[in-house]
Design an enzyme around this catalytic site. Structure first.
Site, mmCIF file in Angstrom:
data_model
loop_
_atom_site.group_PDB
_atom_site.id
_atom_site.type_symbol
_atom_site.label_atom_id
_atom_site.label_comp_id
_atom_site.label_asym_id
_atom_site.label_seq_id
_atom_site.Cartn_x
_atom_site.Cartn_y
_atom_site.Cartn_z
ATOM 1 C CB CYS A 243 -2.115 -2.843 8.505
ATOM 2 S SG CYS A 243 -3.280 -2.702 7.134
ATOM 3 C CB CYS B 123 -0.904 0.012 1.223
ATOM 4 S SG CYS B 123 0.058 -0.017 2.742
HETATM 5 FE FE1 FES Z 1 -1.227 0.328 4.376
HETATM 6 FE FE2 FES Z 1 -2.707 -0.646 6.229
HETATM 7 S S1 FES Z 1 -3.305 -0.212 4.212
HETATM 8 S S2 FES Z 1 -0.587 -0.354 6.292
#
Ligand code: FES
Length: 147
Positions: A103, A33
């Site tokens: 995450c 992400c």
């Molecule tokens: Fe990036 Fe949670 S979506 S760390």
């Protein structure tokens, strides 16, 4: 969808901030992400973590997991801090939704990156510790490759 504990640590994150002259500091990026987490540790002469601070440029679950991770490592020796895995952090938060599990890996890796920095600076052996693959040093960007 999120437990009360996750919401609490997201809304009132513990130990947010930076540290002057930390014993160890590490920054990791989540390749999925692009989120980034930096962890600072203050470690005394006995190898006990006295203080932990973090800065997270990322999602709510990353903020909550880093907040909980700093709470869990405080008071532990650097060796004991190795037990603060992403699983342990998730359990302490009463779980995370499956899509947010990655995450929590950021929190574990940030701890490892800071411990790695400390072990390199002081020559301390920490059993089981490896330099995290997503350690991005002082760069502000996350690595591009996928997991
Ligand atoms: Fe990036 Fe949670 S979506 S760390």
């Amino acid at each position: 969808m999120y437990s009360e504990k996750v919401m609490d640590h997201f809304n009132n994150p513990r130990n947010v901030g930076e540290m002057e002259n930390p014993s160890g500091v590490g920054t990791v990026g989540n390749a999925k992400c692009g989120d980034i987490m930096r962890m600072y540790l203050d470690i005394d002469d006995q190898g006990v973590i006295q203080e932990a601070k973090f800065k997270t440029f990322g999602c709510g679950a990353a903020v909550a997991t880093s907040s909980m991770a700093t709470e869990l490592v405080k008071g532990k020796t650097v060796q004991e801090a190795m037990t603060v895995t992403n699983r342990a952090v998730m359990e302490a938060l009463d779980g995370l939704p499956p899509v947010k599990v990655h995450c929590s890996l950021l929190a574990e890796e940030a701890i490892h990156a800071a411990l790695w920095d400390y072990s390199e600076k002081t020559g301390t052996q920490i059993e089981g510790l490896q330099k995290p693959v997503n350690d991005i040093g002082e760069k502000e960007e996350a690595p591009e490759e996928e997991y």
